[in-house]
Design a protein around this motif. Structure first.
Motif, PDB file in Angstrom:
ATOM      1  N   GLY A 173     -61.681 101.444  32.908  1.00  0.00           N
ATOM      2  CA  GLY A 173     -62.035 102.683  32.223  1.00  0.00           C
ATOM      3  C   GLY A 173     -63.092 103.489  32.950  1.00  0.00           C
ATOM      4  O   GLY A 173     -63.398 104.628  32.546  1.00  0.00           O
ATOM      5  N   GLY A 174     -63.666 102.925  33.988  1.00  0.00           N
ATOM      6  CA  GLY A 174     -64.696 103.623  34.753  1.00  0.00           C
ATOM      7  C   GLY A 174     -66.095 103.483  34.212  1.00  0.00           C
ATOM      8  O   GLY A 174     -67.050 103.998  34.790  1.00  0.00           O
ATOM      9  N   GLY A 175     -66.258 102.764  33.121  1.00  0.00           N
ATOM     10  CA  GLY A 175     -67.565 102.680  32.511  1.00  0.00           C
ATOM     11  C   GLY A 175     -68.490 101.656  33.133  1.00  0.00           C
ATOM     12  O   GLY A 175     -69.702 101.681  32.898  1.00  0.00           O
ATOM     13  N   SER A 176     -67.939 100.763  33.922  1.00  0.00           N
ATOM     14  CA  SER A 176     -68.748  99.722  34.545  1.00  0.00           C
ATOM     15  C   SER A 176     -68.524  99.755  36.044  1.00  0.00           C
ATOM     16  O   SER A 176     -67.395  99.772  36.512  1.00  0.00           O
ATOM     17  N   LYS A 177     -69.635  99.774  36.785  1.00  0.00           N
ATOM     18  CA  LYS A 177     -69.566  99.821  38.243  1.00  0.00           C
ATOM     19  C   LYS A 177     -70.481  98.751  38.825  1.00  0.00           C
ATOM     20  O   LYS A 177     -71.528  98.442  38.250  1.00  0.00           O
ATOM     21  N   LEU A 178     -70.084  98.234  39.956  1.00  0.00           N
ATOM     22  CA  LEU A 178     -70.848  97.199  40.629  1.00  0.00           C
ATOM     23  C   LEU A 178     -70.884  97.525  42.117  1.00  0.00           C
ATOM     24  O   LEU A 178     -69.868  97.925  42.689  1.00  0.00           O
ATOM     25  N   ASP A 183     -60.098 108.436  39.026  1.00  0.00           N
ATOM     26  CA  ASP A 183     -59.432 109.451  38.226  1.00  0.00           C
ATOM     27  C   ASP A 183     -58.097 108.854  37.813  1.00  0.00           C
ATOM     28  O   ASP A 183     -57.145 108.841  38.598  1.00  0.00           O
ATOM     29  N   ASN A 184     -58.020 108.349  36.603  1.00  0.00           N
ATOM     30  CA  ASN A 184     -56.800 107.673  36.165  1.00  0.00           C
ATOM     31  C   ASN A 184     -55.630 108.634  36.020  1.00  0.00           C
ATOM     32  O   ASN A 184     -54.472 108.223  36.118  1.00  0.00           O
ATOM     33  N   ALA A 185     -55.906 109.897  35.799  1.00  0.00           N
ATOM     34  CA  ALA A 185     -54.828 110.883  35.714  1.00  0.00           C
ATOM     35  C   ALA A 185     -54.159 111.094  37.064  1.00  0.00           C
ATOM     36  O   ALA A 185     -52.985 111.453  37.135  1.00  0.00           O
TER      37      ALA A 185
END
Length: 122
Positions: free
Chosen positions: A54-59, A73-75
């Motif tokens: 979902g893009g909410g978590s990054k590492l 960009d999932n679209a």
């Protein structure tokens, strides 16, 4: 099945920037965590950055933290890696990867791209 194609690599001077892109095929892109790895000559493949489905978590790896930003960009079925303040030690082949569930820093990912070369000159 997910197929990945990277682009955006090239030759850049130290201190410069590059944005890598990874275009994914397959209807399940949005259900996969995405990541970037790199491999320099004579070295093992190492984790660079990862992003949740979902893009909410990054590492980020410590070596790029503060200099790189991963986004998706999932679209458009595309994941990006913006790299700034590049250093010669960032020189490597950069690979895009996808996996079900969560981001992991090991190479245990399900799908891989062919890689794109990044060369940083001093």
């Amino acid at each position: 099945q997910v197929q990945l194609v990277e682009s955006g690599g090239g030759l850049v001077q130290a201190g410069g920037s590059l944005r890598l892109s990874c275009a994914a095929s397959g209807r399940t892109f949005s259900r996969h965590a995405m990541g970037w790895f790199r491999q320099a000559p004579g070295k093992e493949r190492e984790f660079v950055a990862g992003i949740s489905w979902g893009g909410g978590s990054k590492l980020y790896a410590d070596s790029v933290k503060g200099r790189s930003t991963i986004s998706r960009d999932n679209a458009k079925n595309t994941v990006y890696l913006q790299m700034d303040s590049l250093k010669p030690e960032d020189t490597a082949v950069y690979y895009c990867a996808a996996r079900s569930f969560v981001v992991v820093t090991t190479p245990a990912w399900d799908y891989w791209g062919q890689g794109t070369q990044v060369t940083v000159s001093s």
